[in-house]
Design a protein around this motif. Structure first.
Motif, PDB file in Angstrom:
ATOM      1  N   THR A   7       0.795  -1.209  -0.073  1.00 14.51           N
ATOM      2  CA  THR A   7       0.045   0.125  -0.006  1.00 14.51           C
ATOM      3  C   THR A   7       0.836   1.072  -0.072  1.00 14.51           C
ATOM      4  N   ALA A   8       2.116   1.388   0.410  1.00 14.96           N
ATOM      5  CA  ALA A   8       3.001   2.292   0.305  1.00 14.96           C
ATOM      6  C   ALA A   8       2.750   3.099  -0.939  1.00 14.96           C
ATOM      7  N   SER A   9       2.600   2.309  -2.055  1.00 15.76           N
ATOM      8  CA  SER A   9       2.517   3.260  -3.496  1.00 15.76           C
ATOM      9  C   SER A   9       1.348   3.651  -3.880  1.00 15.76           C
ATOM     10  N   LEU A  10       0.395   3.196  -2.874  1.00 13.77           N
ATOM     11  CA  LEU A  10      -1.106   3.527  -3.383  1.00 13.77           C
ATOM     12  C   LEU A  10      -1.259   4.840  -2.837  1.00 13.77           C
ATOM     13  N   LYS A  11      -2.351   5.740  -3.530  1.00 17.53           N
ATOM     14  CA  LYS A  11      -2.550   6.906  -3.381  1.00 17.53           C
ATOM     15  C   LYS A  11      -3.325   7.132  -2.012  1.00 17.53           C
ATOM     16  N   LYS A  12      -3.308   8.480  -1.419  1.00 16.42           N
ATOM     17  CA  LYS A  12      -4.183   8.638  -0.313  1.00 16.42           C
ATOM     18  C   LYS A  12      -5.026   9.953  -0.641  1.00 16.42           C
ATOM     19  N   TYR A  13      -5.927  10.052   0.152  1.00 19.36           N
ATOM     20  CA  TYR A  13      -6.748  11.406  -0.177  1.00 19.36           C
ATOM     21  C   TYR A  13      -5.938  12.740   0.209  1.00 19.36           C
ATOM     22  N   GLU A  14      -6.258  13.559  -0.640  1.00 21.20           N
ATOM     23  CA  GLU A  14      -5.527  14.756  -0.350  1.00 21.20           C
ATOM     24  C   GLU A  14      -6.585  16.188  -0.201  1.00 21.20           C
ATOM     25  N   LEU A  15      -6.230  16.954   0.570  1.00 18.36           N
ATOM     26  CA  LEU A  15      -7.241  18.407   0.360  1.00 18.36           C
ATOM     27  C   LEU A  15      -6.839  19.209  -0.701  1.00 18.36           C
ATOM     28  N   PRO A  16      -8.000  19.257  -1.622  1.00 23.46           N
ATOM     29  CA  PRO A  16      -7.646  20.173  -2.815  1.00 23.46           C
ATOM     30  C   PRO A  16      -7.553  21.357  -2.473  1.00 23.46           C
ATOM     31  N   PRO A  17      -6.708  22.312  -3.255  1.00 24.03           N
ATOM     32  CA  PRO A  17      -6.549  23.693  -2.947  1.00 24.03           C
ATOM     33  C   PRO A  17      -8.177  24.458  -3.191  1.00 24.03           C
ATOM     34  N   LEU A  18      -8.289  25.328  -2.552  1.00 20.50           N
ATOM     35  CA  LEU A  18      -9.758  26.178  -3.164  1.00 20.50           C
ATOM     36  C   LEU A  18      -9.232  26.843  -4.404  1.00 20.50           C
ATOM     37  N   PRO A  19     -10.453  26.712  -5.524  1.00 22.21           N
ATOM     38  CA  PRO A  19     -10.153  27.247  -6.842  1.00 22.21           C
ATOM     39  C   PRO A  19      -9.958  28.924  -6.798  1.00 22.21           C
ATOM     40  N   TYR A  20     -10.082  29.440  -5.802  1.00 15.44           N
ATOM     41  CA  TYR A  20     -10.086  30.875  -5.888  1.00 15.44           C
ATOM     42  C   TYR A  20      -9.670  31.369  -4.447  1.00 15.44           C
ATOM     43  N   ALA A  21      -9.332  32.646  -4.306  1.00 13.96           N
ATOM     44  CA  ALA A  21      -8.898  32.994  -2.821  1.00 13.96           C
ATOM     45  C   ALA A  21      -9.760  32.877  -1.811  1.00 13.96           C
ATOM     46  N   PRO A  22      -9.535  32.852  -0.552  1.00 10.70           N
ATOM     47  CA  PRO A  22     -10.664  32.368   0.440  1.00 10.70           C
ATOM     48  C   PRO A  22     -11.505  33.565   0.643  1.00 10.70           C
ATOM     49  N   ASP A  23     -11.193  35.038   0.302  1.00 12.72           N
ATOM     50  CA  ASP A  23     -12.044  36.077   0.364  1.00 12.72           C
ATOM     51  C   ASP A  23     -12.693  36.310  -1.069  1.00 12.72           C
ATOM     52  N   ALA A  24     -12.613  35.402  -1.948  1.00 12.52           N
ATOM     53  CA  ALA A  24     -13.132  35.812  -3.440  1.00 12.52           C
ATOM     54  C   ALA A  24     -14.885  35.579  -3.336  1.00 12.52           C
ATOM     55  N   LEU A  25     -15.303  35.164  -2.560  1.00 13.56           N
ATOM     56  CA  LEU A  25     -16.931  34.894  -2.457  1.00 13.56           C
ATOM     57  C   LEU A  25     -17.478  35.783  -1.456  1.00 13.56           C
ATOM     58  N   GLU A  26     -16.792  36.826  -0.897  1.00  8.95           N
ATOM     59  CA  GLU A  26     -17.267  37.872  -0.174  1.00  8.95           C
ATOM     60  C   GLU A  26     -18.167  38.575  -0.985  1.00  8.95           C
ATOM     61  N   PRO A  27     -19.138  39.164  -0.649  1.00  3.26           N
ATOM     62  CA  PRO A  27     -19.853  39.218   0.861  1.00  3.26           C
ATOM     63  C   PRO A  27     -20.584  38.079   1.099  1.00  3.26           C
ATOM     64  N   TYR A  28     -20.921  37.287   0.267  1.00  4.66           N
ATOM     65  CA  TYR A  28     -21.761  36.064   0.579  1.00  4.66           C
ATOM     66  C   TYR A  28     -21.290  34.916   1.441  1.00  4.66           C
ATOM     67  N   ILE A  29     -19.987  34.812   1.195  1.00  2.10           N
ATOM     68  CA  ILE A  29     -19.274  33.622   2.146  1.00  2.10           C
ATOM     69  C   ILE A  29     -17.877  34.583   2.608  1.00  2.10           C
ATOM     70  N   SER A  30     -17.738  34.834   3.783  1.00  5.09           N
ATOM     71  CA  SER A  30     -16.545  35.535   4.226  1.00  5.09           C
ATOM     72  C   SER A  30     -15.316  34.736   4.185  1.00  5.09           C
ATOM     73  N   LYS A  31     -14.210  35.662   4.202  1.00  8.83           N
ATOM     74  CA  LYS A  31     -12.957  34.758   4.193  1.00  8.83           C
ATOM     75  C   LYS A  31     -12.566  33.981   5.541  1.00  8.83           C
ATOM     76  N   GLU A  32     -13.166  34.242   6.647  1.00  7.94           N
ATOM     77  CA  GLU A  32     -13.076  33.652   7.742  1.00  7.94           C
ATOM     78  C   GLU A  32     -13.804  32.477   7.806  1.00  7.94           C
ATOM     79  N   GLN A  33     -15.053  32.596   7.191  1.00 10.86           N
ATOM     80  CA  GLN A  33     -16.101  31.433   7.175  1.00 10.86           C
ATOM     81  C   GLN A  33     -15.393  30.299   5.970  1.00 10.86           C
ATOM     82  N   LEU A  34     -15.024  30.787   4.946  1.00 11.92           N
ATOM     83  CA  LEU A  34     -14.749  29.950   3.929  1.00 11.92           C
ATOM     84  C   LEU A  34     -13.250  29.295   4.463  1.00 11.92           C
ATOM     85  N   ALA A  35     -12.284  30.100   4.677  1.00  9.37           N
ATOM     86  CA  ALA A  35     -11.049  29.327   5.173  1.00  9.37           C
ATOM     87  C   ALA A  35     -11.304  28.340   6.390  1.00  9.37           C
ATOM     88  N   LEU A  36     -12.197  28.646   7.183  1.00 10.43           N
ATOM     89  CA  LEU A  36     -12.335  27.649   8.587  1.00 10.43           C
ATOM     90  C   LEU A  36     -13.078  26.333   7.900  1.00 10.43           C
TER      91      LEU A  36
END
Ligand code: MN
Length: 209
Positions: A7-36
């Motif tokens: 299993t050492a060679s098998l893939k594990k799950y990874e956190l995908p990066p957000l496809p935009y900056a964490p403040d990009a969805l403001e004011p609908y979703i705040s940077k603090e909320q999205l980053a958390l």
């Protein structure tokens, strides 16, 4: 009996990066909320799914018994969290810059065919999201057996799921998705969501079926 695993060679799950900056969805979703939400809550499902896989691998290497029922339940929960959050980030975009408005293309035609109008679809999806019991999701899904679009209400990350249905769009209505911005007001968060839906992504998922 212990078995030799590679299993050492098998893939594990990874956190995908957000496809935009964490403040990009403001004011609908705040940077603090999205980053958390992304950095802490989503990460927890990735960590959990990998820990579950490690438990399986360790038991296999040692030839030990596994509580399959408990472990598979936990694994299904964590993988559900990983998959749904990954969909969620990519089916949103900054308002006015890829996010919000109404769908076009094939998706618009399919929605009209199924619901009669975008407004009717929006009202049903909103109600599905608002009425999820406890923590969960609303999803727009496609059934390959009927080639029809359907709304799916998901409890936790994995209950009430229609097996094999392709998910086109999701909305996370766990309280952790909105409590920083909207306290306990799920309805306000759902209303805000429509301003940041990335319809191009949803359309692409439909076209790629
Ligand atoms: Mn979430």
């Amino acid at each position: 009996m212990a078995v030799k695993t590679t299993t050492a060679s098998l893939k594990k799950y990874e956190l995908p990066p957000l496809p935009y900056a964490p403040d990009a969805l403001e004011p609908y979703i705040s940077k603090e909320q999205l980053a958390l939400h992304h950095d802490k809550h989503h990460q927890a499902y990735v960590t959990g799914a990998n820990a579950d896989l490690e438990k399986l691998e360790k038991a296999r290497q040692e030839g030990a018994e596994i509580d399959m029922k408990a472990l598979l339940k936990e694994l299904s929960f964590n993988i559900g969290g990983q998959v749904l959050h990954t969909f969620f980030w990519s089916n949103m975009a900054p308002a006015g810059s890829g996010g919000g408005g109404k769908p076009g293309g094939a998706l618009a035609d399919r929605i009209d065919q199924e619901w009669g109008s975008f407004d009717r679809f929006k009202a049903e999806f909103t109600k599905a999201a608002a009425s999820v019991e406890g923590s969960g999701w609303a999803a727009l899904a496609h059934c390959s057996m009927t080639d029809r679009l359907m709304i799916m209400q998901i409890e936790k990350h994995n209950n009430n799921v229609y097996p094999g249905f392709a998910i086109l769009m999701v909305l996370d209505v766990w309280e952790h998705a909105y409590y920083v911005d909207y306290k306990n007001n799920r309805g306000q968060f759902i209303d805000a969501f429509w301003n940041v839906v990335n319809w191009d992504t949803v359309n692409r998922r439909l076209e790629n079926l």
